[in-house]
Design a protein around this motif. Sequence first.
Motif, PDB file in Angstrom:
ATOM      1  N   ARG A  68       0.694  -1.333   0.051  1.00  6.40           N
ATOM      2  CA  ARG A  68       0.052   0.257   0.086  1.00  6.40           C
ATOM      3  C   ARG A  68       0.715   1.321  -0.035  1.00  6.40           C
ATOM      4  O   ARG A  68       0.547   2.273  -0.496  1.00  6.40           O
ATOM      5  CB  ARG A  68      -0.945   0.154   1.302  1.00  6.40           C
ATOM      6  CG  ARG A  68      -1.918  -1.386   1.190  1.00  6.40           C
ATOM      7  CD  ARG A  68      -2.917  -1.158   2.143  1.00  6.40           C
ATOM      8  NE  ARG A  68      -3.733  -2.461   2.148  1.00  6.40           N
ATOM      9  CZ  ARG A  68      -4.898  -2.144   3.003  1.00  6.40           C
ATOM     10  NH1 ARG A  68      -5.450  -1.464   3.798  1.00  6.40           N
ATOM     11  NH2 ARG A  68      -5.574  -3.305   2.971  1.00  6.40           N
ATOM     12  N   TYR A  69       2.008   1.189   0.454  1.00  7.76           N
ATOM     13  CA  TYR A  69       2.806   2.374   0.548  1.00  7.76           C
ATOM     14  C   TYR A  69       3.444   2.500  -0.836  1.00  7.76           C
ATOM     15  O   TYR A  69       3.548   3.776  -1.262  1.00  7.76           O
ATOM     16  CB  TYR A  69       4.097   2.133   1.787  1.00  7.76           C
ATOM     17  CG  TYR A  69       5.320   2.939   1.644  1.00  7.76           C
ATOM     18  CD1 TYR A  69       5.136   4.244   2.030  1.00  7.76           C
ATOM     19  CD2 TYR A  69       6.368   2.565   0.993  1.00  7.76           C
ATOM     20  CE1 TYR A  69       6.256   5.297   2.001  1.00  7.76           C
ATOM     21  CE2 TYR A  69       7.412   3.302   0.909  1.00  7.76           C
ATOM     22  CZ  TYR A  69       7.572   4.711   1.328  1.00  7.76           C
ATOM     23  OH  TYR A  69       8.512   5.467   1.207  1.00  7.76           O
ATOM     24  N   ARG A  70       3.820   1.477  -1.380  1.00 12.00           N
ATOM     25  CA  ARG A  70       4.468   1.480  -2.859  1.00 12.00           C
ATOM     26  C   ARG A  70       3.345   1.905  -3.751  1.00 12.00           C
ATOM     27  O   ARG A  70       3.691   2.775  -4.579  1.00 12.00           O
ATOM     28  CB  ARG A  70       4.898   0.259  -3.370  1.00 12.00           C
ATOM     29  CG  ARG A  70       6.042  -0.231  -2.419  1.00 12.00           C
ATOM     30  CD  ARG A  70       7.311   0.434  -2.674  1.00 12.00           C
ATOM     31  NE  ARG A  70       7.766   0.415  -4.044  1.00 12.00           N
ATOM     32  CZ  ARG A  70       8.989   0.701  -4.522  1.00 12.00           C
ATOM     33  NH1 ARG A  70       9.845   1.269  -3.788  1.00 12.00           N
ATOM     34  NH2 ARG A  70       9.348   0.594  -5.581  1.00 12.00           N
ATOM     35  N   GLN A  71       1.990   1.663  -3.430  1.00 13.19           N
ATOM     36  CA  GLN A  71       1.014   2.242  -4.670  1.00 13.19           C
ATOM     37  C   GLN A  71       0.845   3.801  -4.375  1.00 13.19           C
ATOM     38  O   GLN A  71       0.410   4.404  -5.375  1.00 13.19           O
ATOM     39  CB  GLN A  71      -0.276   1.555  -3.951  1.00 13.19           C
ATOM     40  CG  GLN A  71      -0.501   0.205  -4.303  1.00 13.19           C
ATOM     41  CD  GLN A  71      -1.825  -0.463  -3.984  1.00 13.19           C
ATOM     42  OE1 GLN A  71      -2.492   0.134  -3.084  1.00 13.19           O
ATOM     43  NE2 GLN A  71      -2.097  -1.396  -4.504  1.00 13.19           N
ATOM     44  N   ARG A  72       1.311   4.560  -3.389  1.00 13.47           N
ATOM     45  CA  ARG A  72       1.235   5.904  -3.188  1.00 13.47           C
ATOM     46  C   ARG A  72       2.402   6.362  -3.711  1.00 13.47           C
ATOM     47  O   ARG A  72       2.345   7.606  -3.891  1.00 13.47           O
ATOM     48  CB  ARG A  72       0.968   6.281  -1.540  1.00 13.47           C
ATOM     49  CG  ARG A  72      -0.316   5.925  -0.792  1.00 13.47           C
ATOM     50  CD  ARG A  72      -0.284   6.507   0.353  1.00 13.47           C
ATOM     51  NE  ARG A  72       0.442   6.312   1.315  1.00 13.47           N
ATOM     52  CZ  ARG A  72       0.265   5.210   2.196  1.00 13.47           C
ATOM     53  NH1 ARG A  72      -0.613   4.376   2.289  1.00 13.47           N
ATOM     54  NH2 ARG A  72       1.407   5.073   3.083  1.00 13.47           N
ATOM     55  N   ARG A  73       3.517   5.575  -3.759  1.00 12.27           N
ATOM     56  CA  ARG A  73       4.756   6.249  -4.413  1.00 12.27           C
ATOM     57  C   ARG A  73       4.966   5.084  -5.388  1.00 12.27           C
ATOM     58  O   ARG A  73       5.819   4.021  -5.216  1.00 12.27           O
ATOM     59  CB  ARG A  73       5.826   6.232  -3.518  1.00 12.27           C
ATOM     60  CG  ARG A  73       5.478   7.256  -2.269  1.00 12.27           C
ATOM     61  CD  ARG A  73       6.827   7.075  -1.238  1.00 12.27           C
ATOM     62  NE  ARG A  73       7.929   7.584  -1.950  1.00 12.27           N
ATOM     63  CZ  ARG A  73       9.246   7.591  -1.281  1.00 12.27           C
ATOM     64  NH1 ARG A  73       9.177   7.513  -0.017  1.00 12.27           N
ATOM     65  NH2 ARG A  73      10.322   8.164  -2.026  1.00 12.27           N
TER      66      ARG A  73
END
Length: 261
Positions: free
Chosen positions: A241-246
């Motif tokens: 989920r963190y990588r989806q935002r970045r």
Amino acid sequence: MAFATRMTQALRQNWRHYLVEAGGPMAFLTVSSLAAVVFHHPDSAAARALGPQEWVQRVGVGLVVGLLIVVMAYSPWGKRSGAHFNPAVTLGFWQLGHIGTADALWYVLAQFVGALVAGFGVVWALAPWFGHHLIHHNTTQPIDATHGWALALGAEMLISGLLMLGLLGSLHSAQGKKWTGALAGLLLAVFVVVESPLSGMSLNPARTLGTAVASGEAAGLWLYFLGPLAAMWATAEAYRRYRQRRPPTERPPQYPDAAAQ
């Protein structure tokens, strides 16, 4: 029927990877068990030289285990499979889509088989020394205290989450990717020294099952499944989920069957 076909195809294509994944837990349990005897048994010259303090002896075990992880990760065999050697690590990478379902299932099966084979092997080979109370067959057990199981579960979840976070952070970094194996070895060495008095430092359901079944000492076995599996899955999902935002600047690391499934 389609799933059975995919499993069969994966076995035909990637059976060498699965042998590596079976060999990893076998090597880990064998070497860590020998290290436990060498550094903890009172009749060992190494244990006597290091003195009676267990944390000093654990430094010796940690260095051996950490070096083994580094060697396996950078070996041609480790590079072939991605050097999971742990069902919880495989679960985390499966959650991220880095490995397909068929390969993940074969990986996990191979890891458990390898650990069980090694567990029975070391219990038989090291029988004269393995049952000593300072070694207790190299099993991982909660401390004998009120709510010791809760402390062990929390400790296993913490170190499992830290390991997965370290692996994901380095694997998704262009500069850090080459240091992933070294980081894993360093973390395990630190965990052996710092965390093992709380839970025995498992991180790995297959590793725990191998010696528990072979020795018949399975106290708290469930928490060594729940802790690492839940923590690594949750860490992988949070990282996703963190990588989806970045959005990533490079393609994530791929393991066998990841693209196919």
